[in-house]
Design an enzyme around this catalytic site. Sequence first.
Site, PDB file in Angstrom:
ATOM      1  N   ASP A   1       0.783  -1.267   0.084  1.00 19.37           N
ATOM      2  CA  ASP A   1       0.051  -0.025   0.074  1.00 19.37           C
ATOM      3  C   ASP A   1       0.883   1.260  -0.095  1.00 19.37           C
ATOM      4  O   ASP A   1       1.668   1.620   1.124  1.00 19.37           O
ATOM      5  CB  ASP A   1      -0.797   0.057   1.353  1.00 19.37           C
ATOM      6  CG  ASP A   1      -2.042   1.090   1.214  1.00 19.37           C
ATOM      7  OD1 ASP A   1      -1.873   2.020   0.444  1.00 19.37           O
ATOM      8  OD2 ASP A   1      -2.993   0.783   2.199  1.00 19.37           O
TER       9      ASP A   1
ATOM     10  N   ASP B   1      -3.354   7.025  -3.747  1.00 23.73           N
ATOM     11  CA  ASP B   1      -3.322   6.193  -2.654  1.00 23.73           C
ATOM     12  C   ASP B   1      -3.857   4.377  -3.287  1.00 23.73           C
ATOM     13  O   ASP B   1      -4.949   4.683  -3.589  1.00 23.73           O
ATOM     14  CB  ASP B   1      -4.361   6.454  -1.505  1.00 23.73           C
ATOM     15  CG  ASP B   1      -4.315   5.353  -0.524  1.00 23.73           C
ATOM     16  OD1 ASP B   1      -3.527   4.303  -0.599  1.00 23.73           O
ATOM     17  OD2 ASP B   1      -4.939   5.705   0.696  1.00 23.73           O
TER      18      ASP B   1
ATOM     19  N   HIS C   1     -11.629   6.251   1.980  1.00 26.38           N
ATOM     20  CA  HIS C   1     -11.706   7.426   2.704  1.00 26.38           C
ATOM     21  C   HIS C   1     -11.662   8.489   1.523  1.00 26.38           C
ATOM     22  O   HIS C   1     -11.080   8.357   0.572  1.00 26.38           O
ATOM     23  CB  HIS C   1     -10.368   7.434   3.807  1.00 26.38           C
ATOM     24  CG  HIS C   1      -9.398   7.193   3.050  1.00 26.38           C
ATOM     25  ND1 HIS C   1      -8.389   7.859   2.387  1.00 26.38           N
ATOM     26  CD2 HIS C   1      -8.615   5.673   2.966  1.00 26.38           C
ATOM     27  CE1 HIS C   1      -7.158   7.311   2.263  1.00 26.38           C
ATOM     28  NE2 HIS C   1      -7.572   5.877   2.376  1.00 26.38           N
TER      29      HIS C   1
ATOM     30  N   HIS D   1      -7.050  11.484   5.173  1.00 21.87           N
ATOM     31  CA  HIS D   1      -8.484  11.136   5.422  1.00 21.87           C
ATOM     32  C   HIS D   1      -9.186  12.157   5.649  1.00 21.87           C
ATOM     33  O   HIS D   1      -8.806  13.000   6.482  1.00 21.87           O
ATOM     34  CB  HIS D   1      -8.388  10.154   6.672  1.00 21.87           C
ATOM     35  CG  HIS D   1      -9.574   9.453   6.758  1.00 21.87           C
ATOM     36  ND1 HIS D   1     -10.877   9.938   6.619  1.00 21.87           N
ATOM     37  CD2 HIS D   1      -9.885   8.068   7.150  1.00 21.87           C
ATOM     38  CE1 HIS D   1     -11.876   9.499   6.895  1.00 21.87           C
ATOM     39  NE2 HIS D   1     -11.184   8.041   7.148  1.00 21.87           N
TER      40      HIS D   1
ATOM     41  N   GLU E   1     -10.965   1.404  -0.989  1.00 21.40           N
ATOM     42  CA  GLU E   1     -10.273  -0.034  -0.615  1.00 21.40           C
ATOM     43  C   GLU E   1     -11.192  -0.968   0.423  1.00 21.40           C
ATOM     44  O   GLU E   1     -11.792  -0.449   1.126  1.00 21.40           O
ATOM     45  CB  GLU E   1      -8.811   0.522   0.331  1.00 21.40           C
ATOM     46  CG  GLU E   1      -9.234   1.120   1.349  1.00 21.40           C
ATOM     47  CD  GLU E   1      -7.911   1.826   2.139  1.00 21.40           C
ATOM     48  OE1 GLU E   1      -7.136   0.842   2.178  1.00 21.40           O
ATOM     49  OE2 GLU E   1      -7.824   3.227   2.474  1.00 21.40           O
TER      50      GLU E   1
ATOM     51  N   GLU F   1      -6.778  -1.525  -3.528  1.00 22.41           N
ATOM     52  CA  GLU F   1      -7.070  -0.002  -3.408  1.00 22.41           C
ATOM     53  C   GLU F   1      -7.055   0.578  -4.510  1.00 22.41           C
ATOM     54  O   GLU F   1      -5.739   0.373  -5.314  1.00 22.41           O
ATOM     55  CB  GLU F   1      -6.528   0.506  -2.232  1.00 22.41           C
ATOM     56  CG  GLU F   1      -6.740   2.094  -1.940  1.00 22.41           C
ATOM     57  CD  GLU F   1      -6.066   2.370  -0.848  1.00 22.41           C
ATOM     58  OE1 GLU F   1      -5.064   1.764  -0.159  1.00 22.41           O
ATOM     59  OE2 GLU F   1      -6.371   3.385   0.020  1.00 22.41           O
TER      60      GLU F   1
HETATM   61 CO    CO Z   1      -3.622   2.659   0.796  1.00 20.91          CO
HETATM   62 CO    CO Z   2      -6.160   4.338   1.804  1.00 20.17          CO
END
Ligand code: CO
Ligand code: CO
Length: 485
Positions: A246, A257, A326, A334, A359, A466
């Site tokens: 990640d 992300d 998020h 976030h 995700e 994600e």
């Molecule tokens: Co991530």
């Molecule tokens: Co994330």
Amino acid sequence: METGEKEDNDNPLDETGGKKKKKKKKKKKKATAGNDCDGDEDDVKGENETSEANDEGEGEGDCDIGGEGSSSTKKKKKKKKKNGAGGNVPKTKAHCRGVDGFTDYYVALGQTEPPTIPIENLFQPGSFPKGEIQEHPGDFNRYRVTSEEKRAQERMQEDIYDKVRAAAECQRQVRHWAQSYIKPGIKLIDMCEALENKNRELVAEKGTTQGIGFPTGCSLNHVAAHYTPNPGDDTVLKHSDVMKIDFGTQIDGRIIDTAFTVHFDPQFDKLAEAARMATEEGIRTIGVDVRLCDVGAAIQEVMESYECTIDGKTFPVKCVRNLNGHSMAPYVIHAGKSVPIVKGGDATKMEEGEFYAIETFGSTGRGHVTEDLDCSHYMKNFHAPHVPLRMPRAKKLLSHINKTYNTLAFCRRWLERDDGGSFHLHGQKGRQEKYLGALKNLCDVGIVVPYPPLVDIKGSYVAQYEHTVLLKPTCKEVLSRGNDY
Ligand code: CO
Ligand code: CO
């Protein structure tokens, strides 16, 4: 070929595992007859290393996951065209299962192999590759496709879109390259540093203006998230591990992300596929004026339709109910809206212009995570209280954090680099010494928040996928889409 065999020999399950793999592959070939999986493997013309990678890929049959539906057919066609244009480009395929694609996709864009050219030098401003376009769901959104007003709104945002597409392209190239070198036996700390250095190189790191989005997560097995090695951690990746990579790239604080699951043992295929398909369902269902709770319910439905058999025991795949997607804002990973991955969530609606990291986490355990283990991830509190700091070391560390990371997440490993996390800002004089007490102090007063690893029960396995998606006025753009996932 030798490398592949050596790896397999490290694995006590080798004999049967290998045979099973071959059998499975045959079945899959039949099921996907006519697509160009086979073609890709047949026209491999590489040197030693690349053909090894491909041979391994063939045994693993990783053309399979996600190889259904019209969007992937489209992708495959595109890939073929690019292969043609690229000529005799060596093709390097992932050693792991759980991702598709070849590194030759970026070679076809003019990139070197391994990649070395910063993304900003690879494209003209205004022409960074677009992500995958999907329509906003629901009849109430249909007008957006043709609305002249929505199109005009979109044109005014093109400069921002171009920036996030550049960050996405960087992320995509880094992860394709990483997929070609992640193998059992690699030390996780070396893997993370190599990946992050490549990320810095391709994004042309410039302090907080452009750089890494957050520390590279490489959480293993029952650890679901927020694990990256601290200095001195000698953990080595094993053939039997399930690892979630990640990581993020940011330009002007706009974070891409994304995450994928690395595994080598085919008995985890179903678990990985569950998370991959659940994330795809999340991407499909989000949109302007869609309620967050409806996304969660749809994700859970898909995730929990899977089961996974490990060492002869069958487990239902559960959503990790206290992990979420998020919304994101500049320099804020976030931004306030959580996208649940189970039903019964918040009825708040998504809005035009929002960025989301979608995700999902599938687990063979309880489907619930708690904080555990050594903390590596830290982030400045966006609403940090104003507290006078008594410790000079704490003042010094805070000034380093402000300058180098702002409100982006960082890890202990970066504080101990010679460049302290940014060569652009500090050259080789950024290393933080004896900072642990200061870091604890900043956490105690609430200026910095620690994010310890999040774990399900011991012995369980968690998979994650994600993507970063932008809700534009006329459509949604899956910015981080690649031909790997
Ligand atoms: Co991530
Ligand atoms: Co994330």
